[in-house]
Design a protein around this motif. Sequence first.
Motif, PDB file in Angstrom:
ATOM      1  N   GLN A   7       0.819  -1.214   0.000  1.00 12.01           N
ATOM      2  CA  GLN A   7       0.000   0.000   0.000  1.00 12.01           C
ATOM      3  C   GLN A   7       0.851   1.263   0.000  1.00 12.01           C
ATOM      4  O   GLN A   7       0.475   2.254  -0.599  1.00 12.01           O
ATOM      5  CB  GLN A   7      -0.918   0.016   1.230  1.00 12.01           C
ATOM      6  CG  GLN A   7      -1.826  -1.189   1.328  1.00 12.01           C
ATOM      7  CD  GLN A   7      -2.817  -1.248   0.174  1.00 12.01           C
ATOM      8  OE1 GLN A   7      -3.633  -0.356   0.024  1.00 12.01           O
ATOM      9  NE2 GLN A   7      -2.728  -2.282  -0.634  1.00 12.01           N
ATOM     10  N   ALA A   8       1.979   1.207   0.696  1.00 12.73           N
ATOM     11  CA  ALA A   8       2.843   2.389   0.803  1.00 12.73           C
ATOM     12  C   ALA A   8       4.252   1.950   1.178  1.00 12.73           C
ATOM     13  O   ALA A   8       4.452   0.894   1.770  1.00 12.73           O
ATOM     14  CB  ALA A   8       2.303   3.345   1.863  1.00 12.73           C
ATOM     15  N   ALA A   9       5.210   2.784   0.823  1.00 14.83           N
ATOM     16  CA  ALA A   9       6.601   2.613   1.237  1.00 14.83           C
ATOM     17  C   ALA A   9       7.102   3.994   1.618  1.00 14.83           C
ATOM     18  O   ALA A   9       7.085   4.912   0.789  1.00 14.83           O
ATOM     19  CB  ALA A   9       7.437   2.005   0.125  1.00 14.83           C
ATOM     20  N   ASP A  10       7.497   4.137   2.858  1.00 15.75           N
ATOM     21  CA  ASP A  10       7.871   5.460   3.368  1.00 15.75           C
ATOM     22  C   ASP A  10       9.222   5.425   4.064  1.00 15.75           C
ATOM     23  O   ASP A  10       9.524   4.491   4.799  1.00 15.75           O
ATOM     24  CB  ASP A  10       6.832   5.944   4.385  1.00 15.75           C
ATOM     25  CG  ASP A  10       5.447   6.038   3.782  1.00 15.75           C
ATOM     26  OD1 ASP A  10       5.264   6.854   2.866  1.00 15.75           O
ATOM     27  OD2 ASP A  10       4.549   5.277   4.209  1.00 15.75           O
ATOM     28  N   ALA A  11       9.994   6.482   3.847  1.00 16.92           N
ATOM     29  CA  ALA A  11      11.215   6.691   4.615  1.00 16.92           C
ATOM     30  C   ALA A  11      10.792   7.378   5.900  1.00 16.92           C
ATOM     31  O   ALA A  11      10.120   8.403   5.870  1.00 16.92           O
ATOM     32  CB  ALA A  11      12.195   7.551   3.839  1.00 16.92           C
ATOM     33  N   MET A  22       9.603   1.864   5.856  1.00 21.44           N
ATOM     34  CA  MET A  22       8.415   1.185   6.358  1.00 21.44           C
ATOM     35  C   MET A  22       7.523   0.859   5.162  1.00 21.44           C
ATOM     36  O   MET A  22       7.065   1.768   4.455  1.00 21.44           O
ATOM     37  CB  MET A  22       7.640   2.028   7.364  1.00 21.44           C
ATOM     38  CG  MET A  22       6.420   1.277   7.895  1.00 21.44           C
ATOM     39  SD  MET A  22       5.645   2.007   9.350  1.00 21.44           S
ATOM     40  CE  MET A  22       5.165   3.598   8.754  1.00 21.44           C
ATOM     41  N   VAL A  23       7.321  -0.435   4.941  1.00 23.07           N
ATOM     42  CA  VAL A  23       6.473  -0.899   3.844  1.00 23.07           C
ATOM     43  C   VAL A  23       5.170  -1.389   4.468  1.00 23.07           C
ATOM     44  O   VAL A  23       5.168  -2.300   5.299  1.00 23.07           O
ATOM     45  CB  VAL A  23       7.169  -2.023   3.043  1.00 23.07           C
ATOM     46  CG1 VAL A  23       6.256  -2.539   1.939  1.00 23.07           C
ATOM     47  CG2 VAL A  23       8.495  -1.521   2.471  1.00 23.07           C
ATOM     48  N   THR A  24       4.084  -0.765   4.059  1.00 23.22           N
ATOM     49  CA  THR A  24       2.754  -1.103   4.564  1.00 23.22           C
ATOM     50  C   THR A  24       2.063  -1.981   3.540  1.00 23.22           C
ATOM     51  O   THR A  24       2.012  -1.640   2.351  1.00 23.22           O
ATOM     52  CB  THR A  24       1.929   0.179   4.809  1.00 23.22           C
ATOM     53  OG1 THR A  24       2.686   1.040   5.679  1.00 23.22           O
ATOM     54  CG2 THR A  24       0.587  -0.139   5.425  1.00 23.22           C
ATOM     55  N   MET A  25       1.528  -3.123   4.012  1.00 28.31           N
ATOM     56  CA  MET A  25       0.883  -4.094   3.119  1.00 28.31           C
ATOM     57  C   MET A  25      -0.506  -4.460   3.645  1.00 28.31           C
ATOM     58  O   MET A  25      -0.700  -4.539   4.850  1.00 28.31           O
ATOM     59  CB  MET A  25       1.738  -5.362   3.030  1.00 28.31           C
ATOM     60  CG  MET A  25       3.123  -5.135   2.468  1.00 28.31           C
ATOM     61  SD  MET A  25       4.169  -6.586   2.645  1.00 28.31           S
ATOM     62  CE  MET A  25       5.172  -6.089   4.026  1.00 28.31           C
ATOM     63  N   ARG A  26      -1.412  -4.716   2.715  1.00 27.51           N
ATOM     64  CA  ARG A  26      -2.746  -5.194   3.072  1.00 27.51           C
ATOM     65  C   ARG A  26      -2.757  -6.718   2.907  1.00 27.51           C
ATOM     66  O   ARG A  26      -2.437  -7.237   1.857  1.00 27.51           O
ATOM     67  CB  ARG A  26      -3.832  -4.569   2.195  1.00 27.51           C
ATOM     68  CG  ARG A  26      -5.246  -5.015   2.594  1.00 27.51           C
ATOM     69  CD  ARG A  26      -6.333  -4.318   1.805  1.00 27.51           C
ATOM     70  NE  ARG A  26      -6.171  -2.868   1.761  1.00 27.51           N
ATOM     71  CZ  ARG A  26      -6.492  -2.012   2.742  1.00 27.51           C
ATOM     72  NH1 ARG A  26      -6.992  -2.463   3.857  1.00 27.51           N
ATOM     73  NH2 ARG A  26      -6.310  -0.719   2.601  1.00 27.51           N
ATOM     74  N   LYS A  27      -3.151  -7.386   3.983  1.00 26.21           N
ATOM     75  CA  LYS A  27      -3.247  -8.847   3.977  1.00 26.21           C
ATOM     76  C   LYS A  27      -4.601  -9.263   3.383  1.00 26.21           C
ATOM     77  O   LYS A  27      -5.508  -8.435   3.268  1.00 26.21           O
ATOM     78  CB  LYS A  27      -3.097  -9.371   5.408  1.00 26.21           C
ATOM     79  CG  LYS A  27      -1.707  -9.107   5.992  1.00 26.21           C
ATOM     80  CD  LYS A  27      -1.606  -9.322   7.475  1.00 26.21           C
ATOM     81  CE  LYS A  27      -1.901 -10.717   7.907  1.00 26.21           C
ATOM     82  NZ  LYS A  27      -1.604 -10.947   9.337  1.00 26.21           N
ATOM     83  N   PRO A  28      -4.746 -10.517   2.998  1.00 28.80           N
ATOM     84  CA  PRO A  28      -6.008 -10.970   2.391  1.00 28.80           C
ATOM     85  C   PRO A  28      -7.244 -10.714   3.253  1.00 28.80           C
ATOM     86  O   PRO A  28      -8.328 -10.474   2.723  1.00 28.80           O
ATOM     87  CB  PRO A  28      -5.795 -12.471   2.183  1.00 28.80           C
ATOM     88  CG  PRO A  28      -4.333 -12.629   2.083  1.00 28.80           C
ATOM     89  CD  PRO A  28      -3.745 -11.581   3.002  1.00 28.80           C
TER      90      PRO A  28
END
Length: 178
Positions: A7-11, A22-28
Amino acid sequence: MDTYEVQAADATTTSTGTPIWMVTMRKPDGSIHCHTFPPSTIEWRMAEYELVNPDEALDIVLHEPYLPDAPGRDDAALRVGLVTSTRPDAEAITLFNAASTADARAAHRLRVADAKTSRVQVLPPSGEEDPLNVIRANHGVTARGIRAKRERVDIARWQMVYGELPVPLSPERPLLGQ
Protein backbone atom coordinates in the motif's frame (compact mmCIF):
# COMPACT_ATOMS: atom_id res chain seq x y z
CA MET A 1 -0.21 -18.91 -0.15
CA ASP A 2 -1.32 -15.41 0.80
CA THR A 3 -0.77 -12.26 -1.23
CA TYR A 4 0.21 -9.13 0.66
CA GLU A 5 -0.50 -6.03 -1.43
CA VAL A 6 1.92 -3.15 -0.91
CA GLN A 7 0.00 0.00 0.00
CA ALA A 8 2.84 2.39 0.80
CA ALA A 9 6.60 2.61 1.24
CA ASP A 10 7.87 5.46 3.37
CA ALA A 11 11.21 6.69 4.62
CA THR A 12 10.79 7.37 8.31
CA THR A 13 12.68 7.09 11.59
CA THR A 14 12.35 5.08 14.76
CA SER A 15 11.62 6.77 18.08
CA THR A 16 15.39 7.00 18.61
CA GLY A 17 15.95 8.69 15.24
CA THR A 18 17.27 5.68 13.31
CA PRO A 19 16.29 5.89 9.62
CA ILE A 20 14.11 3.03 8.35
CA TRP A 21 11.97 2.07 5.39
CA MET A 22 8.42 1.18 6.36
CA VAL A 23 6.47 -0.90 3.84
CA THR A 24 2.75 -1.10 4.56
CA MET A 25 0.88 -4.09 3.12
CA ARG A 26 -2.75 -5.19 3.07
CA LYS A 27 -3.25 -8.85 3.98
CA PRO A 28 -6.01 -10.97 2.39
CA ASP A 29 -8.25 -10.48 5.44
CA GLY A 30 -7.99 -6.69 5.03
CA SER A 31 -5.71 -6.14 7.99
CA ILE A 32 -2.50 -4.14 7.64
CA HIS A 33 1.00 -5.51 8.07
CA CYS A 34 4.07 -3.26 8.24
CA HIS A 35 7.59 -4.40 7.52
CA THR A 36 10.39 -2.06 8.57
CA PHE A 37 14.09 -2.31 7.82
CA PRO A 38 17.13 -0.03 7.84
CA PRO A 39 18.04 1.45 4.44
CA SER A 40 21.39 -0.39 4.54
CA THR A 41 19.60 -3.76 4.43
CA ILE A 42 19.38 -3.70 0.63
CA GLU A 43 23.11 -3.03 0.34
CA TRP A 44 23.82 -5.78 2.91
CA ARG A 45 21.88 -8.38 0.90
CA MET A 46 23.70 -7.34 -2.26
CA ALA A 47 27.02 -7.76 -0.45
CA GLU A 48 26.10 -11.00 1.31
CA TYR A 49 24.88 -12.80 -1.80
CA GLU A 50 26.83 -10.88 -4.49
CA LEU A 51 23.63 -9.62 -6.08
CA VAL A 52 23.91 -7.02 -8.82
CA ASN A 53 20.32 -5.77 -8.85
CA PRO A 54 18.94 -3.67 -5.97
CA ASP A 55 15.43 -4.70 -7.03
CA GLU A 56 16.23 -8.38 -6.39
CA ALA A 57 17.70 -7.46 -3.01
CA LEU A 58 14.53 -5.52 -2.16
CA ASP A 59 12.37 -8.49 -3.16
CA ILE A 60 14.47 -10.75 -0.93
CA VAL A 61 14.20 -8.33 2.02
CA LEU A 62 10.42 -8.17 1.64
CA HIS A 63 10.07 -11.97 1.67
CA GLU A 64 12.65 -12.89 4.33
CA PRO A 65 10.15 -12.51 7.21
CA TYR A 66 8.25 -15.47 5.74
CA LEU A 67 11.24 -17.83 5.69
CA PRO A 68 11.44 -20.47 8.41
CA ASP A 69 13.50 -19.36 11.42
CA ALA A 70 16.00 -22.16 10.79
CA PRO A 71 16.45 -24.63 7.94
CA GLY A 72 14.50 -27.77 8.76
CA ARG A 73 13.71 -31.07 7.06
CA ASP A 74 11.47 -29.31 4.54
CA ASP A 75 14.04 -26.65 3.68
CA ALA A 76 13.95 -25.72 -0.02
CA ALA A 77 17.75 -25.83 -0.34
CA LEU A 78 17.95 -29.17 1.44
CA ARG A 79 15.34 -30.66 -0.89
CA VAL A 80 17.55 -30.00 -3.93
CA GLY A 81 20.77 -31.12 -2.26
CA LEU A 82 22.35 -27.77 -1.36
CA VAL A 83 24.09 -29.12 1.72
CA THR A 84 27.45 -28.59 3.40
CA SER A 85 28.86 -32.04 2.60
CA THR A 86 28.01 -35.53 1.42
CA ARG A 87 28.14 -36.89 4.98
CA PRO A 88 24.94 -38.01 6.73
CA ASP A 89 25.21 -35.09 9.18
CA ALA A 90 25.31 -32.49 6.39
CA GLU A 91 23.40 -29.28 7.02
CA ALA A 92 21.45 -27.15 4.59
CA ILE A 93 23.63 -24.38 3.17
CA THR A 94 23.25 -20.96 4.73
CA LEU A 95 25.15 -17.72 4.28
CA PHE A 96 27.70 -18.56 6.95
CA ASN A 97 28.30 -22.26 6.38
CA ALA A 98 28.52 -22.16 2.58
CA ALA A 99 31.81 -22.96 0.89
CA SER A 100 31.09 -20.20 -1.63
CA THR A 101 28.91 -17.17 -2.09
CA ALA A 102 27.38 -18.82 -5.16
CA ASP A 103 26.16 -21.72 -2.99
CA ALA A 104 24.80 -19.34 -0.33
CA ARG A 105 23.05 -17.26 -3.00
CA ALA A 106 21.47 -20.32 -4.65
CA ALA A 107 20.20 -21.62 -1.31
CA HIS A 108 18.77 -18.24 -0.26
CA ARG A 109 17.09 -17.70 -3.63
CA LEU A 110 15.46 -21.12 -3.33
CA ARG A 111 14.18 -20.35 0.16
CA VAL A 112 12.73 -17.02 -0.96
CA ALA A 113 11.10 -18.62 -4.02
CA ASP A 114 9.63 -21.30 -1.76
CA ALA A 115 8.24 -18.68 0.63
CA LYS A 116 6.66 -16.83 -2.31
CA THR A 117 4.88 -19.97 -3.54
CA SER A 118 3.94 -21.54 -0.21
CA ARG A 119 3.56 -18.75 2.37
CA VAL A 120 3.35 -15.11 1.29
CA GLN A 121 3.93 -13.20 -1.89
CA VAL A 122 4.42 -9.45 -1.60
CA LEU A 123 3.05 -7.66 -4.67
CA PRO A 124 2.29 -4.10 -5.72
CA PRO A 125 -1.35 -3.15 -6.20
CA SER A 126 -2.59 -4.11 -9.65
CA GLY A 127 -3.22 -1.26 -12.04
CA GLU A 128 -1.60 1.35 -9.80
CA GLU A 129 1.87 2.81 -9.48
CA ASP A 130 4.13 0.56 -7.42
CA PRO A 131 4.68 2.16 -3.98
CA LEU A 132 8.07 0.40 -3.83
CA ASN A 133 9.38 2.69 -6.58
CA VAL A 134 10.32 5.21 -3.88
CA ILE A 135 12.72 2.64 -2.40
CA ARG A 136 14.02 1.67 -5.83
CA ALA A 137 14.78 5.32 -6.59
CA ASN A 138 16.39 6.01 -3.20
CA HIS A 139 18.01 2.72 -2.14
CA GLY A 140 21.37 4.35 -1.39
CA VAL A 141 23.42 1.39 -2.63
CA THR A 142 27.01 2.27 -3.55
CA ALA A 143 29.87 0.18 -4.91
CA ARG A 144 32.03 1.28 -1.98
CA GLY A 145 29.36 0.27 0.55
CA ILE A 146 28.91 -3.12 -1.07
CA ARG A 147 32.69 -3.69 -1.15
CA ALA A 148 33.10 -2.87 2.57
CA LYS A 149 30.16 -5.07 3.57
CA ARG A 150 31.31 -7.86 1.26
CA GLU A 151 34.67 -7.94 3.02
CA ARG A 152 32.98 -8.20 6.42
CA VAL A 153 30.79 -11.05 5.19
CA ASP A 154 33.78 -12.88 3.71
CA ILE A 155 35.68 -12.59 6.99
CA ALA A 156 32.71 -13.80 9.02
CA ARG A 157 32.13 -16.76 6.68
CA TRP A 158 35.82 -17.69 6.76
CA GLN A 159 35.79 -17.66 10.56
CA MET A 160 32.60 -19.75 10.75
CA VAL A 161 33.86 -22.35 8.28
CA TYR A 162 37.63 -22.39 8.90
CA GLY A 163 38.29 -20.65 12.21
CA GLU A 164 40.60 -17.71 12.70
CA LEU A 165 41.92 -15.62 9.84
CA PRO A 166 45.36 -16.51 8.51
CA VAL A 167 46.45 -12.88 9.01
CA PRO A 168 45.02 -11.03 12.03
CA LEU A 169 43.32 -7.69 11.45
CA SER A 170 44.86 -4.75 13.25
CA PRO A 171 44.39 -0.97 13.38
CA GLU A 172 47.34 -0.71 10.96
CA ARG A 173 45.59 -3.13 8.59
CA PRO A 174 41.87 -2.15 8.61
CA LEU A 175 39.06 -3.53 6.50
CA LEU A 176 38.62 -1.95 3.07
CA GLY A 177 36.56 1.22 3.08
CA GLN A 178 37.35 2.14 6.69
